[in-house]
Write a protein that holds these residues in place. Structure first.
Motif, PDB file in Angstrom:
ATOM      1  N   LYS A 247       1.779  -2.360  -9.621  1.00  0.00           N
ATOM      2  CA  LYS A 247       2.894  -3.239  -9.266  1.00  0.00           C
ATOM      3  C   LYS A 247       2.845  -3.522  -7.771  1.00  0.00           C
ATOM      4  O   LYS A 247       2.403  -2.693  -6.975  1.00  0.00           O
ATOM      5  CB  LYS A 247       4.239  -2.598  -9.627  1.00  0.00           C
ATOM      6  N   SER A 248       3.338  -4.688  -7.393  1.00  0.00           N
ATOM      7  CA  SER A 248       3.292  -5.140  -6.009  1.00  0.00           C
ATOM      8  C   SER A 248       4.170  -4.285  -5.097  1.00  0.00           C
ATOM      9  O   SER A 248       5.198  -3.751  -5.506  1.00  0.00           O
ATOM     10  CB  SER A 248       3.753  -6.593  -5.944  1.00  0.00           C
ATOM     11  N   LEU A 249       3.770  -4.224  -3.823  1.00  0.00           N
ATOM     12  CA  LEU A 249       4.552  -3.515  -2.809  1.00  0.00           C
ATOM     13  C   LEU A 249       5.567  -4.430  -2.128  1.00  0.00           C
ATOM     14  O   LEU A 249       6.371  -3.972  -1.328  1.00  0.00           O
ATOM     15  CB  LEU A 249       3.609  -2.921  -1.757  1.00  0.00           C
ATOM     16  N   ILE A 250       5.545  -5.718  -2.472  1.00  0.00           N
ATOM     17  CA  ILE A 250       6.461  -6.675  -1.847  1.00  0.00           C
ATOM     18  C   ILE A 250       7.903  -6.319  -2.216  1.00  0.00           C
ATOM     19  O   ILE A 250       8.236  -6.109  -3.378  1.00  0.00           O
ATOM     20  CB  ILE A 250       6.128  -8.113  -2.301  1.00  0.00           C
ATOM     21  N   GLY A 251       8.759  -6.224  -1.211  1.00  0.00           N
ATOM     22  CA  GLY A 251      10.169  -5.949  -1.419  1.00  0.00           C
ATOM     23  C   GLY A 251      10.497  -4.480  -1.615  1.00  0.00           C
ATOM     24  O   GLY A 251      11.649  -4.142  -1.871  1.00  0.00           O
ATOM     25  N   ARG A 252       9.507  -3.600  -1.490  1.00  0.00           N
ATOM     26  CA  ARG A 252       9.747  -2.159  -1.653  1.00  0.00           C
ATOM     27  C   ARG A 252      10.220  -1.567  -0.335  1.00  0.00           C
ATOM     28  O   ARG A 252      10.068  -2.155   0.740  1.00  0.00           O
ATOM     29  CB  ARG A 252       8.471  -1.444  -2.111  1.00  0.00           C
ATOM     30  N   LYS A 253      10.772  -0.364  -0.413  1.00  0.00           N
ATOM     31  CA  LYS A 253      11.228   0.322   0.784  1.00  0.00           C
ATOM     32  C   LYS A 253      10.030   0.677   1.663  1.00  0.00           C
ATOM     33  O   LYS A 253       8.919   0.894   1.176  1.00  0.00           O
ATOM     34  CB  LYS A 253      11.977   1.599   0.411  1.00  0.00           C
ATOM     35  N   LYS A 254      10.277   0.752   2.970  1.00  0.00           N
ATOM     36  CA  LYS A 254       9.203   1.017   3.922  1.00  0.00           C
ATOM     37  C   LYS A 254       8.503   2.341   3.641  1.00  0.00           C
ATOM     38  O   LYS A 254       7.285   2.439   3.797  1.00  0.00           O
ATOM     39  CB  LYS A 254       9.746   1.013   5.352  1.00  0.00           C
ATOM     40  N   ASP A 255       9.251   3.352   3.219  1.00  0.00           N
ATOM     41  CA  ASP A 255       8.612   4.646   2.956  1.00  0.00           C
ATOM     42  C   ASP A 255       7.713   4.593   1.725  1.00  0.00           C
ATOM     43  O   ASP A 255       6.680   5.268   1.672  1.00  0.00           O
ATOM     44  CB  ASP A 255       9.642   5.773   2.842  1.00  0.00           C
TER      45      ASP A 255
ATOM     46  N   ALA B  23       2.071   4.450  -0.354  1.00  0.00           N
ATOM     47  CA  ALA B  23       0.962   3.777  -1.042  1.00  0.00           C
ATOM     48  C   ALA B  23      -0.209   3.581  -0.090  1.00  0.00           C
ATOM     49  O   ALA B  23      -1.370   3.828  -0.465  1.00  0.00           O
ATOM     50  CB  ALA B  23       1.425   2.445  -1.608  1.00  0.00           C
ATOM     51  N   GLN B  24       0.065   3.170   1.118  1.00  0.00           N
ATOM     52  CA  GLN B  24      -1.011   2.947   2.078  1.00  0.00           C
ATOM     53  C   GLN B  24      -1.684   4.253   2.474  1.00  0.00           C
ATOM     54  O   GLN B  24      -2.894   4.274   2.696  1.00  0.00           O
ATOM     55  CB  GLN B  24      -0.482   2.205   3.302  1.00  0.00           C
ATOM     56  N   SER B  25      -0.942   5.353   2.520  1.00  0.00           N
ATOM     57  CA  SER B  25      -1.550   6.639   2.855  1.00  0.00           C
ATOM     58  C   SER B  25      -2.487   7.110   1.746  1.00  0.00           C
ATOM     59  O   SER B  25      -3.406   7.892   1.994  1.00  0.00           O
ATOM     60  CB  SER B  25      -0.478   7.695   3.122  1.00  0.00           C
ATOM     61  N   LEU B  26      -2.266   6.613   0.522  1.00  0.00           N
ATOM     62  CA  LEU B  26      -3.171   6.914  -0.588  1.00  0.00           C
ATOM     63  C   LEU B  26      -4.352   5.945  -0.622  1.00  0.00           C
ATOM     64  O   LEU B  26      -5.251   6.094  -1.447  1.00  0.00           O
ATOM     65  CB  LEU B  26      -2.418   6.842  -1.920  1.00  0.00           C
ATOM     66  N   GLY B  27      -4.347   4.932   0.234  1.00  0.00           N
ATOM     67  CA  GLY B  27      -5.429   3.957   0.272  1.00  0.00           C
ATOM     68  C   GLY B  27      -5.206   2.776  -0.641  1.00  0.00           C
ATOM     69  O   GLY B  27      -6.151   2.073  -0.990  1.00  0.00           O
ATOM     70  N   LEU B  28      -3.963   2.546  -1.045  1.00  0.00           N
ATOM     71  CA  LEU B  28      -3.626   1.442  -1.950  1.00  0.00           C
ATOM     72  C   LEU B  28      -2.959   0.333  -1.147  1.00  0.00           C
ATOM     73  O   LEU B  28      -1.887   0.534  -0.579  1.00  0.00           O
ATOM     74  CB  LEU B  28      -2.685   1.945  -3.050  1.00  0.00           C
TER      75      LEU B  28
END
Length: 58
Positions: free
Chosen positions: A9-17, A22-27
């Motif tokens: 699912k997209s990260l658009i509109g999700r909370k900053k944390d 997700a980015q720390s997992l490389g996604l």
């Protein structure tokens, strides 16, 4: 043991944390797949964004 994690699912509109987790997992984008070790840190990250990802055993 390792885990394959796929962003479904997209990260658009999700909370900053959640985005940071997700980015720390490389996604970064929908469809990205990464392999992570099965440890306490990874389990915590998976629980935080479980509604955005699919997890399988590697």
């Amino acid at each position: 043991m390792a885990k394959n994690i796929k962003l479904v699912k997209s990260l658009i509109g999700r909370k900053k944390d959640q985005i940071a987790t997700a980015q720390s997992l490389g996604l970064r984008k929908v469809g990205d797949v990464t392999t992570q070790p099965d440890n306490a840190q990874t389990q915590g990250k998976i629980n935080k964004i479980s509604h955005l990802i699919e997890v399988t055993e590697a």
